[in-house]
Design a protein around this motif. Structure first.
Motif: not given
Length: 369
Positions: A82-98
């Protein structure tokens, strides 16, 4: 407002679809999106198949974990991936508020996201996993792991939702950081076809065919009677329960699983719904039955008694009661059927309707942010 929803461990949109829960579960977020303009990102434990649900409503994006990392047969590795997965998509969810979790076991992904994005976290539980583990007499080690993880999720979350006062009071006895625990009950759709007079008088039961649901007790209670029991649900005890029904000279029809939207129509065809669980959370079966105008008989356990006021909007029974006589007596009093049915419906409208919970959910998002 941009919100990430992390799914329950091992749960995908495909699982929701195959279990008949898709429309029920996803429409809650669709309504939030349409009413308040919220953009939702679903992080699921699915693969490429889950991408087809990107078009379910306009403000939805789906990121299936196993599209980005390979699933392992060792669960501990899947948690670490899950940690690797989040690193891969982090740039696409940077605008998350919550960030919000769906069930406690979605909390692992929620915690990773909270630390990676430095955003508020809402942990939601549909039932309290710690109390279930204790009642199911799991191993001490298993109970300890859930205890520690529950405490961690409460500590790091901004709000921790349970579905009943019973669950809240239980956790407050055991956990240190209990001031974050709030109650947010389950919601149900309300069935408009409410006439009770001409409905099927077979006894309706809905739920997994497992020990928790206490079907064996029901079959023994109705032994050698003319009552017919119709059961919707599947589980590991089906063969055993078929034999038990035959042994008790009782007519029981096993209909298996159906989609939730079809189940709502089924409720509306029955006058009596029976829930005999040994323990429950905030029972969706009871809520859906009452929201369809059924006369509900439910075991007198704490979570059920939060919903049902005996002889007002349904009936509570103790396991020491003569259940067959209880149901028979009500069946033979048609003059009370209409009032019980209407009171049940009013309870759902007042406390458990989707519209009401959607409004409360949005207020929580705004307050946390």
């Amino acid at each position: 407002m941009n919100i990430v929803l992390t799914f329950t461990h091992k749960t995908s949109l495909r699982v929701w679809e195959e279990s008949g829960l898709l429309s029920r579960e996803i429409n809650f977020y669709k309504k939030l999106s349409e009413k308040y303009g919220i953009n939702f990102t679903f992080i699921t434990y699915g693969d490429e198949y889950d991408l087809k649900f990107n078009e379910y409503f306009s403000n939805l994006r789906v990121f299936p974990l196993y599209r980005y990392v390979k699933e392992s047969k060792f669960e501990i590795l899947n948690y670490l991936k899950c940690i690797s997965f989040i690193n891969k998509i982090k740039s696409e969810i940077d605008t998350t508020d919550l960030i919000k979790t769906n069930q406690l076991t979605g909390g692992w992904l929620g915690l990773i996201l909270k630390f990676k994005l430095n955003k508020p976290l809402i942990v939601r539980t549909g039932f309290d996993k710690l109390s279930f583990h204790i009642k199911e007499k799991r191993s001490i080690f298993s109970i300890l792991i859930i205890y520690i993880f529950t405490q961690i999720c409460i500590f790091f979350s901004d709000v921790y939702f349970v579905t009943s006062e019973t669950d809240k009071n239980f956790l407050k006895k055991f956990l240190v950081f209990s001031n974050k625990i709030k109650v947010r009950p389950n919601w149900v759709n309300i069935n408009k076809e409410q006439s009770i007079s001409n409905r099927n008088e077979n006894i309706l039961m809905v739920g997994r065919l497992e020990d928790q649901k206490n079907y064996a007790y029901v079959f023994e209670s109705f032994k050698d009677s003319e009552f017919v029991i119709d059961i919707y649900g599947s589980g590991s005890k089906k063969k055993e329960l078929k034999k038990l029904a035959f042994k008790n000279n009782l007519t029981v029809n096993f209909f298996g699983n159906v989609e939730n939207k079809d189940l709502l129509n089924i409720y509306s065809k029955y006058k009596f719904l029976l829930v005999a669980s040994k323990f429950e959370g905030n029972s969706k079966v009871i809520l859906e039955g009452m929201g369809s105008g059924c006369i509900v008989f439910a075991s007198n356990i704490p979570n059920n008694s939060e919903i049902i006021v005996n002889q007002i909007n349904g009936y509570l029974f103790d396991f020491s009661d003569d259940l067959k006589s209880t149901v028979s007596n009500v069946q033979n009093q048609p003059e009370v059927h209409d009032s019980i049915s209407k009171n049940a419906l009013e309870t759902i409208i007042d406390k458990y309707s989707m519209d009401k919970i959607v409004e409360e959910e949005y207020k929580t998002y705004s307050n946390v942010m």
